[in-house]
Design a protein around this motif. Structure first.
Motif, PDB file in Angstrom:
ATOM      1  N   ALA B 328    -101.492 -44.397  11.598  1.00 39.35           N
ATOM      2  CA  ALA B 328    -101.846 -43.470  10.521  1.00 39.35           C
ATOM      3  C   ALA B 328    -103.150 -43.926   9.907  1.00 39.35           C
ATOM      4  O   ALA B 328    -103.444 -45.115   9.852  1.00 39.35           O
ATOM      5  N   VAL B 329    -103.940 -42.963   9.476  1.00 38.04           N
ATOM      6  CA  VAL B 329    -105.157 -43.265   8.717  1.00 38.04           C
ATOM      7  C   VAL B 329    -104.948 -42.694   7.323  1.00 38.04           C
ATOM      8  O   VAL B 329    -104.618 -41.514   7.174  1.00 38.04           O
ATOM      9  N   ILE B 330    -105.086 -43.550   6.326  1.00 44.18           N
ATOM     10  CA  ILE B 330    -104.846 -43.057   4.965  1.00 44.18           C
ATOM     11  C   ILE B 330    -106.114 -43.227   4.119  1.00 44.18           C
ATOM     12  O   ILE B 330    -106.917 -44.138   4.333  1.00 44.18           O
ATOM     13  N   GLN B 331    -106.265 -42.329   3.228  1.00 43.30           N
ATOM     14  CA  GLN B 331    -107.420 -42.353   2.314  1.00 43.30           C
ATOM     15  C   GLN B 331    -106.883 -42.428   0.893  1.00 43.30           C
ATOM     16  O   GLN B 331    -106.057 -41.622   0.484  1.00 43.30           O
ATOM     17  N   LEU B 332    -107.401 -43.436   0.164  1.00 39.17           N
ATOM     18  CA  LEU B 332    -107.001 -43.540  -1.235  1.00 39.17           C
ATOM     19  C   LEU B 332    -107.878 -42.615  -2.066  1.00 39.17           C
ATOM     20  O   LEU B 332    -109.067 -42.433  -1.783  1.00 39.17           O
ATOM     21  N   ILE B 333    -107.281 -42.033  -3.062  1.00 38.93           N
ATOM     22  CA  ILE B 333    -108.031 -41.129  -3.948  1.00 38.93           C
ATOM     23  C   ILE B 333    -107.782 -41.581  -5.373  1.00 38.93           C
ATOM     24  O   ILE B 333    -106.650 -41.873  -5.764  1.00 38.93           O
ATOM     25  N   LYS B 334    -108.882 -41.658  -6.123  1.00 39.70           N
ATOM     26  CA  LYS B 334    -108.732 -42.052  -7.521  1.00 39.70           C
ATOM     27  C   LYS B 334    -109.036 -40.860  -8.396  1.00 39.70           C
ATOM     28  O   LYS B 334    -110.097 -40.251  -8.292  1.00 39.70           O
ATOM     29  N   THR B 335    -108.106 -40.492  -9.230  1.00 38.99           N
ATOM     30  CA  THR B 335    -108.378 -39.474 -10.237  1.00 38.99           C
ATOM     31  C   THR B 335    -108.090 -40.119 -11.582  1.00 38.99           C
ATOM     32  O   THR B 335    -106.961 -40.556 -11.829  1.00 38.99           O
ATOM     33  N   GLN B 345    -104.726 -38.922   9.189  1.00 39.83           N
ATOM     34  CA  GLN B 345    -104.245 -38.747  10.555  1.00 39.83           C
ATOM     35  C   GLN B 345    -102.913 -39.485  10.703  1.00 39.83           C
ATOM     36  O   GLN B 345    -102.726 -40.528  10.091  1.00 39.83           O
ATOM     37  N   GLN B 346    -102.087 -38.940  11.500  1.00 38.16           N
ATOM     38  CA  GLN B 346    -100.857 -39.654  11.856  1.00 38.16           C
ATOM     39  C   GLN B 346    -100.439 -39.170  13.224  1.00 38.16           C
ATOM     40  O   GLN B 346    -100.360 -37.967  13.476  1.00 38.16           O
ATOM     41  N   TYR B 347    -100.190 -40.095  14.148  1.00 34.61           N
ATOM     42  CA  TYR B 347     -99.934 -39.667  15.519  1.00 34.61           C
ATOM     43  C   TYR B 347     -99.098 -40.697  16.253  1.00 34.61           C
ATOM     44  O   TYR B 347     -98.943 -41.823  15.823  1.00 34.61           O
ATOM     45  N   ARG B 348     -98.595 -40.260  17.384  1.00 37.28           N
ATOM     46  CA  ARG B 348     -97.777 -41.127  18.225  1.00 37.28           C
ATOM     47  C   ARG B 348     -98.683 -42.073  19.017  1.00 37.28           C
ATOM     48  O   ARG B 348     -99.863 -41.803  19.202  1.00 37.28           O
TER      49      ARG B 348
END
Lengths: 186, 475, 420, 327
Positions: B328-335, B345-348
């Motif tokens: 998985a690829v994760i992106q942090l977001i700051k609000t 992204q998330q994949y086998r």
């Protein structure tokens, strides 16, 4: 004179009837004895046919059934988790009453060495219900089997358990080879 | 006759009745009953197992003293910058030329995958001593492999994919280790003096992970950061005193994984990222909310997670795990002051870059990894992708070059890849192609899974049972 | 016997093949490090066959003794103590097994079923009392039969029954005998053993049914002496018949009867024939006429009985477990019964084809058809003969024992003033 | 008067007794159908249908008296050992030919068109067309080979009598004996209570061996060093039931495990780490009691998979191969 004659006729009839009876009895005796001249036969149940219906425990004419569980050690895996000793899904593998499958606690478990245990049937407590037999057969090697104990069996003319056995597992066997357990060294 | 019979019967009946009554009166119906309690089978009690009695760091032995002039450091899992790239300016070989690689020294180890750290000419390794049944922090001289000292404590282990599998974390003053059964120990790296120890199982009711602890500790500002599970998700321990200075609660009852904590900075905030069994978490590393959960997600929750998260951009993390979990690829977001997570992204594993055990390397802005065994046609091959799209694999090493679960490291612009059968591969890798420079069988072992360590031109590698040191400096 | 052995071996081989799962099963023993010796399996031997021969010897000895006591010593007291002995030995010690009454089924089954193995003791217990009876009357009933013995003790307030009641009830044993033979011959069941009323008392254990019948019979027995022997016992039918032609039967008076009438009410079993007043003699031609009528009627009765019996053959056959099972399966397949009995579930688990069971059941039902005819015919004959018997006028001058129904218990002997 | 009453009452009682007997004989039940000491596994055999992730798609009927083993080669040909022969089916499930054997093979493996059979205590090698190539020397006289697996360098044979794995090269040279109990090397040895001792080689060439007495599957290195194991004893689906399970297993190409347990007669799928993924099939049908009867010889005698991930179970009771396909 007439009276006497009648008397004689009667005698004659009696004598001939007696002779007839004697001949037929002798006939029966001879016919059957020639077939029966071989020691003795006893009732036994065949564990391979047994479905462990529980009737051995209740149908024997003896107060506690002459059918007992026997342990054929040659077939035993000496497992710690014994399907014949422990109730299915027990959490702990020990001798606590709540873990034992046997309703009368007639199986004793002894530690030999890790991870082997010996299981012995306490004959006096065994009621022959076959619960352990079923457990052992389902999960283990089937080393626990039901057999008629001939020390206890009174060998009735017609075995009361044989009459109700749903799987026709009972039969007369020769007294010289009176056990039918599986795994016998032939 | 009749009367007589009657009398006899009557007498017998009366006698029997009296006898029965007396019997009934004196009969104790429960006298033959026994109580079935546990333990009637005479099974010997298992006894207190050694690990519950473990006194962390109780034993110490110094063999010899040694001083080194070397200053190279590979102070923790994936190196000082936690990127698995050696940045020393030492020229390393491209190939072995005509001669075969020479093993400088080697030493037998307990079965496992624990790898060494290097600090100023000394090698530190948390070994498992199978004979003494104990975790042993062993210190060796880098140049000749002589053991200087060891500190150990009893732990009873059965091999399960080996026994040891963690790297220590070391600074000038402290070395922190985590043993296979979650025993944390802190020592003085120069003389081996014990500073403190924490049994995580006892203190935090931690469930020891499948195949034992794989997490490598982290030391930040003289505070040891340890992911826990159980009663706390993460703790910060002051190295000098052993005092727990902060503790992150564990509301979802997540468990310890084999992954290690990665420090990142996002939006001006330092934080610790950890991939637990249950989800991914970000914990504040500074400020008044130190130790508090900043964000978490359970969108990606592998049942077993060995690789650590890889930073592939600002607030962008690549997380992968084996056994079918994929990546998985994760992106942090700051609000404002709150953080949230966006799964990009998330994949086998068969659909893109992934890894089962080793943590991929981000080098020159490209992501390199060895595909896991369920990674489709590229399984066990060395692969590369652009982190902007992890599902597009740019190249694979080739069907002939499969590396299993072995480790890899970047040094002097080259990849050093250890096939898990003990073959060392030197390769150049870029976004366009994979160039095999040389390969040589170094060890004849099994399961060489422990991470590589390079410092001062020395390469340390291990298989399941021994550690070898080879000199890879250009002569 | 060789035949039997061969069959047994064949069966064993077939059996092994059928269960060759067992045959291929081998069991690796654990490799014990400690010195562990495997316990030996206990397989206690059955009671020795010589002990059974001993039972036969006891039977012969006690029969001889009681016969001697009855016929020679004419001692009721001796008979009483022999009764007690038999009760203890054959009843409580041997637990009512083996018994002559039941053995008639073994013999029947052995005669009809060549595969059935009959113990030699069963033959002995069947034959010996009959042989003794043939010569000395029913001395076996007097005190050797444990079933008779236990009832005999309870003969406390015997009351005489009307002759017609005795005659009608006296037909029941024939029915019982017929059914017992039918079921034994078809290999269905040993109903005499199954409904043996006193065996539960001997064994201190039994079903409620057993105790209920036994208790009720003993209670009845206080007033109506030996009800089982007189109105149920199927073996008694045989003894009755043989005893009629016995050579040396017990007589009330050792010498000439003086017709003092002292013994008239001494027999609790109504087995004393009273002298007939001559005036009751019918005319000969009337008698012949009636006799001729019965002679014609009896075959008709046999046919009628046989036909009736054959009508009921399916009901009779239902006692057979296989027929019962086939019936239940038929009902279950037609969804007429919801809950499956253990028999059905077991049968299904055996994997035997249903057709085969039905075929086997049909063979058994066919046997019962023939059996029904024979049973009915037999009962018709018995009924006819009873009628004939009633019509036969027997002229008697003395008080004599009814050789058929007399148990030779020697109670009457004590009442007779004639001593020599 | 009193006497008459007593007699009348007695006779009524007597008639009552006779009626009782009559009623019991013709209308009574032979015995109670309830079993007070019933041992019932039905509850444990019941499986939540949402857990079942495979469908039975096809069955292949076998013409054999006894069926022993099953394997599938890389071309999807199916080999079944039973009686004294091996029957071979092609991928269209048509029987292509039969190989006659001298005696019954307990297990078989196929690699590179070569068949390796475990017969008693030795291994026999045949070509897939049925030409006997060799018979290897047995390890010792008491051996009994229950399972066999081959890769390009090794032949592993599970010997239940010796409680060890025999490792041969492809020419039948015994290389070493794996897993034999050895106190000095602290090897506990296999616990094999019955003649069930299975092994398999994964797609990654990893050797996995069932240790039924300990309810675990063990992974060995190529040479036979212990690497890892997994498995717990439990009647629940997460573990292995009874005293000695799993008795058979095979591996899918992604490294997950298909296991069969006797007693509860269920086929389960475990992932690569041993965690239960789902249930393939459970034989808890209406004829459950029948299974209890033959459970001493378990219902399924072997498992196999093909490259498509279908699972093949050799049903010894119905004498057929059942093919399961993922839902």
């Amino acid at each position: 004179m007439a009276e006497k004659k009648q008397y004689n006729r009667r005698d004659f009839i009696n004598n001939s009837l007696r002779a007839g009876i004697a001949v037929s009895l002798a006939g029966i005796t001879v016919a059957l004895t020639t077939r029966a001249l071989s020691g003795k036969s006893v009732w036994q149940l065949n564990p391979a046919k047994c479905v462990q219906c529980g009737r051995c425990a209740t149908s024997c004419i003896l107060e506690t059934s002459a059918v007992k569980c026997v342990h054929v050690y040659d077939m035993c895996g000496y497992c710690d988790l014994c399907g014949g000793y422990l109730r299915p899904d027990t959490k702990e593998l020990n001798t606590a009453a709540e873990n034992q499958l046997c309703p009368t606690s007639a199986i004793s478990r002894k530690y030999i060495e890790e991870p082997f245990f010996e299981y012995q049937i306490i004959e006096e407590l065994c009621i022959g219900c076959g619960k352990c037999v079923k457990g052992c057969g389902a999960f283990g090697n089937g080393s626990l089997q039901l057999q008629i104990n001939h020390k206890l069996c009174v060998n009735c003319n017609q075995c009361a358990i044989a009459r109700v056995c749903p799987s026709e597992a009972f039969s007369l066997v020769s007294a010289s080879d009176a056990y039918l357990y599986q795994g016998k060294k032939m | 006759m009749q009367n007589r019979t009657e009398k006899i019967i009557l007498t017998i009946v009366i006698v029997i009745a009296i006898a029965t009554f007396c019997y009934w009166l004196y009969y104790n119906p429960v006298k033959d009953l026994t109580v079935n309690l546990p333990g009637l089978d005479n099974r010997p009690s298992k006894g207190e197992s050694a690990d519950t009695m473990a006194v962390i760091g109780e034993k110490f032995k110094e063999y010899t003293t040694y001083t080194s002039s070397l200053t190279g450091k590979w102070p923790r899992f994936r190196g000082a910058d936690i990127d698995n790239i050696n940045k020393e300016k030492i020229k390393l070989i491209d190939n072995w030329g005509s001669s075969r690689p020479k093993i400088l020294w080697k030493t037998d180890l307990g079965e496992g995958h624990a790898a060494p750290v290097i600090y100023n000419g000394k090698v530190y390794l948390l070994d498992y001593d199978e004979r003494k049944k104990s975790d042993a922090l062993r210190c060796f001289a880098l140049e000749n492999g002589i053991e200087l000292w060891r500190r150990w404590y009893s732990v009873n282990l059965k091999r399960n994919h080996g026994m040891s599998r963690t790297l220590p974390a070391i600074t000038d003053k402290y070395i922190v280790t985590i043993g296979p059964k979650c025993h944390v120990m802190c020592c003085n790296p120069t003389n081996g003096n014990l500073l403190w120890g924490i049994d995580l199982v006892k203190t935090y009711k931690v469930e020891v992970p499948l195949w034992y602890t794989g997490q490598c500790p982290l030391i930040v500002n003289d505070t040891a950061i340890i992911a826990v599970g159980g009663n706390a998700l993460m703790i910060g321990v002051e190295c000098a005193s052993g005092k727990v200075v902060w503790k992150t609660p564990n509301p979802d009852n997540w468990k310890m994984s084999h992954s290690s904590i990665i420090p990142i900075t996002f939006g001006g905030k330092k934080m610790y990222v950890y991939c637990a069994i249950g989800g991914i978490i970000g914990v504040s590393a500074e400020g008044i909310d130190k130790g508090e959960i900043l964000w978490k997600t359970d969108k990606f929750k592998p049942s077993v997670c060995a690789p650590s998260p890889v930073i592939i951009g600002t607030g962008k993390l690549f997380i992968t795990a084996g056994y079918g979990a994929g990546s998985a690829v994760i992106q942090l977001i700051k609000t404002d002051s709150t953080y949230s997570v966006n799964i990009i992204q998330q994949y086998r594993p068969s659909e893109g870059i992934a890894s089962e055990q080793q943590t991929p390397i981000l080098y020159n802005n490209f992501l390199f990894s060895i595909q896991p065994k369920d990674g489709g046609t590229a399984r066990n091959q060395f692969v590369c992708c652009n982190p902007s799209n992890c599902k597009t694999i740019l190249w694979t090493s080739s069907k002939a070059d499969r590396y299993g679960l072995g480790p890899y490291i970047v040094a002097d612009g080259k990849f050093f890849i250890l096939n898990d059968d003990g073959t060392l591969i030197i390769a150049k890798a870029s976004a366009t192609k994979f160039t095999l420079l040389d390969k040589a069988k170094i060890m004849d072992g099994q399961d060489a899974w422990g991470p590589l360590a390079i410092a001062d031109g020395y390469l340390l590698m291990r298989d399941s049972k021994q550690m070898v040191c080879i000199d890879i400096k250009t002569k | 016997m060789k035949n039997y052995l061969v069959k047994l071996i064949l069966a064993l081989i077939l059996f092994i093949q059928a269960f060759n799962l067992y045959a291929v099963q081998r069991f690796p023993k654990p490799e014990f490090e400690t010195k562990y010796s495997q316990p030996t399996m206990q397989t206690p031997c059955p009671r020795s066959v010589y002990m059974e021969y001993f039972d036969v010897a006891v039977l012969v000895a006690s029969l001889s003794l009681i016969t001697w006591l009855i016929l020679k010593k004419r001692s009721r007291q001796g008979v009483f103590w022999t009764t007690i002995f038999s009760l203890l030995y054959f009843g409580f010690y041997r637990k009512g097994c083996i018994c002559a009454v039941g053995s008639l089924q073994n013999v029947t089954m052995a005669l009809f079923n060549p595969d059935y193995y009959i113990p030699i003791t069963a033959i002995a217990f069947f034959i010996i009392p009959l042989v003794f009876t043939m010569f000395y009357g029913r001395t076996f009933c007097a005190g050797i039969c444990p079933l008779g013995a236990i009832q005999d003790i309870f003969v406390l307030r015997p009351m005489p029954l009307k002759q017609w009641v005795q005659t009608i009830l006296g037909l029941i044993p024939y029915i019982y005998l017929g059914l017992a033979v039918l079921y034994a011959a078809t290999g269905t069941d040993f109903i005499v053993c199954r409904y043996d009323p006193f065996v539960g008392i001997f064994r201190h254990n039994g079903t409620f049914m057993m105790f209920a019948i036994g208790g009720v019979l003993l209670l009845i027995g206080v007033f109506v002496a030996r009800p089982y022997c007189r109105f149920l016992c199927p073996y008694g039918v045989l003894l009755n018949f043989v005893s009629r032609v016995s050579k040396n039967h017990l007589s009330i008076a050792p010498g000439k009867c003086i017709e003092c009438r002292l013994c008239e009410n001494s027999c609790p079993f109504g087995a004393i024939n009273k002298p007939t007043p001559t005036r009751n003699v019918e005319k000969r031609n009337v008698m012949v006429k009636r006799f001729a009528i019965y002679f014609v009627i009896t075959p008709l009765l046999i046919l009628l009985g046989g036909w009736t019996g054959s009508r009921f053959h399916e009901n009779l056959a239902k006692v057979h477990p296989k027929v019962r099972l086939a019936n239940e399966l038929l009902l279950a397949n037609n969804n007429k019964i919801s809950s499956l009995s253990m028999e059905i579930s077991t049968f299904k688990s055996m994997g035997k084809p249903l057709d085969k069971l039905y075929a086997e059941a049909n063979i058994i039902i066919d046997k019962f058809y023939i059996g029904g005819w024979i049973l009915g015919g037999f009962l018709g004959l018995v009924f006819g003969l009873t009628l004939v018997n009633l019509s036969v006028f027997q002229y008697r001058t003395d008080y004599t024992t009814n050789k058929g129904t007399c148990f030779s218990c020697a109670r009457c002997v004590d009442f007779c003033p004639v001593k020599k | 008067m009193k006497q008459k009453l007593v007699i009348a009452l007695s006779l009524i009682l007597l008639i009552g007794v006779i009626f009782l007997i009559y009623n019991d004989l013709f209308n009574g039940n032979p015995a109670d159908s309830t079993n007070a000491t019933e041992y019932n596994l039905e509850k444990l055999k019941q499986i939540d249908s949402s857990l079942i992730c495979y469908n039975e798609v096809i069955t292949i009927d076998l013409t054999m008296e006894s069926v022993n083993a099953l394997t599938i080669d890389s071309n999807s040909n199916i080999y079944v050992a039973g009686d004294n022969e091996i029957q071979i089916f092609d991928k269209t499930l048509q029987k292509t030919h039969t190989i006659k054997l001298d005696s019954s093979a307990n297990c078989l493996a196929v690699f590179d068109n070569t068949l390796y059979l475990g017969v008693g205590n030795y291994v026999e090698v045949y070509t897939s067309k049925g030409v006997k190539l060799s018979r290897w020397k047995s390890f010792n006289s008491k051996g009994y080979i229950t399972s066999i697996a081959v890769n390009k360098t090794n032949v592993y044979a599970a010997d239940a009598e010796n409680k060890a794995i025999l490792r041969y090269n492809l020419n039948g040279v015994l290389l070493n004996v794996i897993g034999k109990k050895d106190k000095d090397k602290s090897i506990d040895g296999f616990i094999i209570p019955s003649m069930y001792f299975d092994l398999a080689i994964s797609a990654e060439n990893e050797l996995w061996v069932a240790n039924p007495g300990k309810h675990e599957l063990i992974n060995f290195t190529e040479k036979g060093d212990f690497r890892t194991s997994w498995g717990i004893a439990s009647m629940q689906t997460t573990g292995f039931a009874g005293c000695c399970n799993p008795i058979h297993f095979c591996m899918l190409s992604n490294g997950s495990f298909v296991t069969f347990e006797k007693g509860l007669d269920r086929i389960k799928l475990h992932d690569q780490t041993g965690k239960l993924e789902c249930i393939v099939a459970s034989f808890s049908d209406a004829n459950a009691q029948a299974l209890d009867n033959c459970s001493i010889g378990a219902r399924v005698h072997d498992l196999a998979t093909d490259l498509q991930g279908n699972i093949y179970a050799l049903d010894a009771k119905d004498k057929k191969i059942r093919v399961f396909s993922r839902k």
